[in-house]
Write a protein that holds these residues in place. Structure first.
Motif, PDB file in Angstrom:
ATOM      1  N   ARG A 168      44.067  48.437  50.535  1.00  0.00           N
ATOM      2  CA  ARG A 168      44.250  49.754  49.909  1.00  0.00           C
ATOM      3  C   ARG A 168      45.040  50.683  50.822  1.00  0.00           C
ATOM      4  NH1 ARG A 168      39.390  53.838  47.800  1.00  0.00           N
ATOM      5  NH2 ARG A 168      40.723  55.681  47.585  1.00  0.00           N
ATOM      6  N   VAL A 225      38.597  58.920  44.587  1.00  0.00           N
ATOM      7  CA  VAL A 225      37.413  58.069  44.519  1.00  0.00           C
ATOM      8  C   VAL A 225      37.768  56.898  43.617  1.00  0.00           C
ATOM      9  CG1 VAL A 225      35.017  57.873  43.788  1.00  0.00           C
ATOM     10  CG2 VAL A 225      35.823  59.967  44.890  1.00  0.00           C
ATOM     11  N   LEU A 226      37.806  55.710  44.199  1.00  0.00           N
ATOM     12  CA  LEU A 226      38.135  54.506  43.430  1.00  0.00           C
ATOM     13  C   LEU A 226      37.046  53.465  43.610  1.00  0.00           C
ATOM     14  CD1 LEU A 226      41.920  53.944  44.288  1.00  0.00           C
ATOM     15  CD2 LEU A 226      40.953  55.104  42.286  1.00  0.00           C
ATOM     16  N   ARG A 227      36.961  52.573  42.644  1.00  0.00           N
ATOM     17  CA  ARG A 227      36.123  51.387  42.816  1.00  0.00           C
ATOM     18  C   ARG A 227      37.046  50.172  42.852  1.00  0.00           C
ATOM     19  NH1 ARG A 227      30.771  51.066  39.411  1.00  0.00           N
ATOM     20  NH2 ARG A 227      30.203  49.818  41.217  1.00  0.00           N
ATOM     21  N   ALA A 265      37.333  45.612  42.748  1.00  0.00           N
ATOM     22  CA  ALA A 265      36.751  44.310  42.391  1.00  0.00           C
ATOM     23  C   ALA A 265      37.520  43.226  43.124  1.00  0.00           C
ATOM     24  CB  ALA A 265      36.849  44.089  40.894  1.00  0.00           C
ATOM     25  N   ARG A 323      37.362  39.673  40.000  1.00  0.00           N
ATOM     26  CA  ARG A 323      36.705  40.166  38.786  1.00  0.00           C
ATOM     27  C   ARG A 323      35.213  40.404  38.933  1.00  0.00           C
ATOM     28  NH1 ARG A 323      40.120  36.985  34.065  1.00  0.00           N
ATOM     29  NH2 ARG A 323      42.149  37.651  34.818  1.00  0.00           N
ATOM     30  N   VAL A 324      34.781  40.673  40.184  1.00  0.00           N
ATOM     31  CA  VAL A 324      33.410  41.095  40.430  1.00  0.00           C
ATOM     32  C   VAL A 324      33.488  42.390  41.239  1.00  0.00           C
ATOM     33  CG1 VAL A 324      31.211  40.536  41.536  1.00  0.00           C
ATOM     34  CG2 VAL A 324      32.560  38.720  40.447  1.00  0.00           C
ATOM     35  N   LEU A 325      32.739  43.427  40.807  1.00  0.00           N
ATOM     36  CA  LEU A 325      32.724  44.684  41.552  1.00  0.00           C
ATOM     37  C   LEU A 325      32.302  44.407  42.980  1.00  0.00           C
ATOM     38  CD1 LEU A 325      30.897  47.078  39.054  1.00  0.00           C
ATOM     39  CD2 LEU A 325      33.299  47.227  39.759  1.00  0.00           C
ATOM     40  N   ALA A 380      32.319  46.091  47.338  1.00  0.00           N
ATOM     41  CA  ALA A 380      32.658  47.132  48.308  1.00  0.00           C
ATOM     42  C   ALA A 380      33.988  46.774  48.958  1.00  0.00           C
ATOM     43  CB  ALA A 380      31.564  47.240  49.359  1.00  0.00           C
ATOM     44  N   GLU A 381      34.625  47.794  49.541  1.00  0.00           N
ATOM     45  CA  GLU A 381      35.932  47.563  50.143  1.00  0.00           C
ATOM     46  C   GLU A 381      35.856  46.769  51.439  1.00  0.00           C
ATOM     47  OE1 GLU A 381      38.618  50.817  50.424  1.00  0.00           O
ATOM     48  OE2 GLU A 381      38.159  51.552  48.415  1.00  0.00           O
ATOM     49  N   SER A 382      34.645  46.539  51.935  1.00  0.00           N
ATOM     50  CA  SER A 382      34.499  45.720  53.146  1.00  0.00           C
ATOM     51  C   SER A 382      34.644  44.231  52.841  1.00  0.00           C
ATOM     52  CB  SER A 382      33.141  45.992  53.786  1.00  0.00           C
ATOM     53  OG  SER A 382      32.119  45.789  52.828  1.00  0.00           O
ATOM     54  N   VAL A 413      42.607  41.288  43.194  1.00  0.00           N
ATOM     55  CA  VAL A 413      41.919  42.517  43.598  1.00  0.00           C
ATOM     56  C   VAL A 413      42.229  43.610  42.570  1.00  0.00           C
ATOM     57  CG1 VAL A 413      41.667  44.272  45.386  1.00  0.00           C
ATOM     58  CG2 VAL A 413      42.149  41.900  46.028  1.00  0.00           C
ATOM     59  N   GLY A 414      41.189  44.245  42.052  1.00  0.00           N
ATOM     60  CA  GLY A 414      41.379  45.338  41.105  1.00  0.00           C
ATOM     61  C   GLY A 414      41.059  46.677  41.748  1.00  0.00           C
ATOM     62  N   PHE A 424      40.541  50.781  40.562  1.00  0.00           N
ATOM     63  CA  PHE A 424      40.400  51.602  39.359  1.00  0.00           C
ATOM     64  C   PHE A 424      39.443  52.759  39.619  1.00  0.00           C
ATOM     65  CE2 PHE A 424      38.354  47.375  39.100  1.00  0.00           C
ATOM     66  CZ  PHE A 424      37.039  47.727  39.308  1.00  0.00           C
ATOM     67  N   PRO A 484      36.124  55.310  38.850  1.00  0.00           N
ATOM     68  CA  PRO A 484      34.758  55.017  38.409  1.00  0.00           C
ATOM     69  C   PRO A 484      34.718  54.687  36.907  1.00  0.00           C
ATOM     70  CG  PRO A 484      34.739  56.851  39.929  1.00  0.00           C
ATOM     71  CD  PRO A 484      36.181  56.526  39.675  1.00  0.00           C
ATOM     72  N   TYR A 535      38.971  45.765  31.577  1.00  0.00           N
ATOM     73  CA  TYR A 535      39.547  44.769  32.482  1.00  0.00           C
ATOM     74  C   TYR A 535      39.234  43.415  31.869  1.00  0.00           C
ATOM     75  CZ  TYR A 535      40.441  42.750  37.236  1.00  0.00           C
ATOM     76  OH  TYR A 535      40.920  42.047  38.331  1.00  0.00           O
ATOM     77  N   MET A 567      36.985  40.269  33.344  1.00  0.00           N
ATOM     78  CA  MET A 567      35.908  40.824  34.165  1.00  0.00           C
ATOM     79  C   MET A 567      34.831  41.457  33.295  1.00  0.00           C
ATOM     80  SD  MET A 567      36.090  43.519  37.294  1.00  0.00           S
ATOM     81  CE  MET A 567      34.652  44.538  37.688  1.00  0.00           C
ATOM     82  N   ASN A 595      28.578  54.735  41.127  1.00  0.00           N
ATOM     83  CA  ASN A 595      29.831  54.686  40.387  1.00  0.00           C
ATOM     84  C   ASN A 595      30.498  56.048  40.487  1.00  0.00           C
ATOM     85  OD1 ASN A 595      31.752  53.559  38.465  1.00  0.00           O
ATOM     86  ND2 ASN A 595      30.799  54.923  36.967  1.00  0.00           N
ATOM     87  N   GLU A 614      33.031  56.449  50.040  1.00  0.00           N
ATOM     88  CA  GLU A 614      34.056  55.698  50.771  1.00  0.00           C
ATOM     89  C   GLU A 614      33.359  54.690  51.664  1.00  0.00           C
ATOM     90  OE1 GLU A 614      36.937  55.949  49.886  1.00  0.00           O
ATOM     91  OE2 GLU A 614      36.923  57.841  48.823  1.00  0.00           O
ATOM     92  N   THR A 615      33.990  53.518  51.832  1.00  0.00           N
ATOM     93  CA  THR A 615      33.334  52.473  52.606  1.00  0.00           C
ATOM     94  C   THR A 615      33.777  52.455  54.051  1.00  0.00           C
ATOM     95  OG1 THR A 615      35.032  50.950  51.848  1.00  0.00           O
ATOM     96  CG2 THR A 615      32.964  51.000  50.623  1.00  0.00           C
TER      97      THR A 615
END
Lengths: 83, 164
Positions: free
Chosen positions: A33, A52-54, A56, A59-61, A63-65, A74-75, A77, A79, B56, B59, B157, B162-163
Motif C-alpha cells: 500500500r 481508512v481502508l480495509r 483482503a 479474497r479473505v479479509l 490485516a495489512e501485516s 490483494v484487494g 477498498f 469499509p 467483490y 470473495m 470495519n 491503521e495497522t
C-alpha cells in the motif's frame, strides 16, 4: 515477485479496477500500500494513510501485516457497507 | 437438487418462495426466521433517489459461505440461505434476504440476527447513494461493528485502525 491488486468502490473510481504490481519478496500488504501511495497523484490520494481502508489477501479479509506470496491477489477498498 | 446457500444477483427475490424451498423436505424444522433489508427513502436526513451496490465477486460468496458455516456451528442451524442484490436499486426495493431454519425458535432468531450482523461488516459490499445533492458512498457505521462485537467477533470495519 508479482501480485494482482484489485480496487473497489471509491478506490476503484479513482484508480480503475486493478493492476499487476512487482513487489519485494518480503512485502506485506502494508508495504505494498505504501509503495503504491508513494507514486503520488491519484494513488497517494486514494491509498495514502489519510484514508481508512480495509484489505483482503486472496479474497479473505486480513490485516495489512499479512505477508504476500508470488501471484497473490490483494484487494484495497473502503469499509464495507452491505446489508 | 438443493439450492445454493448464497446468491448474489441483480434480480429481486420472493420471500415466500425462498422460505418454501429452504424448508422443503425437512420434517425436523420447527422454526423459520427470515430477515429482509430494504432501501429507505431517506438516509441520514437526505432523500435517496437510488442506491447502487457493488461487491467483490468470488470473495463475497466465499465470505458468506463461511458465515453460514459459523452460524451452523454456533446455533445448530438446519438450513440457511442468503440472497443479496447488486446493481441499481430504487427506494423500497428489497436488498437482502437472510433465511434460517432450525428445530426451535431461539436458534432460528439468533442465527438470523448473527448472520445479518456478520454480513453488515464482513461481506465485501459497498453502497453508493444518489440523491438531490449528487452521488456519495455510504459511510460504514460504528454501530454495526458493535453489533458484531456482541457475538464475540472483532475485526473493526467502520473503526478500522491503521495497522502500522
Amino acid at each position: 515477485m508479482k501480485v494482482v491488486v484489485r480496487y473497489f468502490a471509491a478506490v476503484r473510481e479513482a484508480l480503475g479496477s486493478g493492476e499487476d504490481v512487482e513487489v519485494d519478496p518480503r512485502a506485506d500488504i502494508a508495504s505494498l500500500r505504501d509503495a503504491l501511495a508513494a507514486r503520488g497523484g491519484r494513488h497517494a490520494e486514494a491509498l495514502g494513510r489519510q484514508r481508512v481502508l480495509r484489505s483482503a489477501r486472496n479474497r479473505v479479509l486480513c490485516a495489512e501485516s499479512a505477508a504476500l506470496a508470488d501471484g497473490d491477489e490483494v484487494g484495497f477498498f473502503p469499509p464495507l457497507t452491505g446489508g | 437438487m438443493t439450492a445454493p446457500r448464497v446468491s448474489i444477483r441483480a434480480d429481486d427475490f420472493d420471500l415466500g418462495a425462498e422460505v418454501a424451498e429452504l424448508r422443503a423436505g425437512d420434517g425436523g424444522v420447527g422454526a423459520v426466521c427470515a430477515f429482509v433489508g430494504t432501501v429507505r427513502e431517506r438516509n441520514e436526513g437526505a432523500a435517496v433517489g437510488s442506491l447502487e451496490l457493488e461487491h467483490y465477486p468470488g470473495m463475497t460468496e466465499a465470505a458468506i459461505e463461511s458465515m453460514i458455516d459459523e452460524a451452523t456451528r454456533r446455533f445448530g442451524v438446519r438450513a440457511a440461505r442468503v440472497v443479496h442484490r447488486i446493481g441499481k436499486l430504487a427506494p423500497s426495493a428489497q436488498i437482502v434476504l437472510v433465511a434460517v431454519t432450525a428445530a426451535h425458535r431461539g436458534e432460528a432468531f439468533r442465527a438470523c440476527e448473527f448472520l445479518m450482523d456478520y454480513l453488515k461488516t464482513q461481506a465485501p459490499f459497498w453502497k453508493k447513494e444518489t440523491g438531490p445533492g449528487g452521488a456519495r458512498w455510504v459511510d460504514a457505521r460504528v454501530a454495526d461493528d458493535d453489533a458484531l462485537a456482541r457475538w464475540g467477533i472483532g475485526g473493526g470495519n467502520a473503526a478500522a485502525k491503521e495497522t502500522r
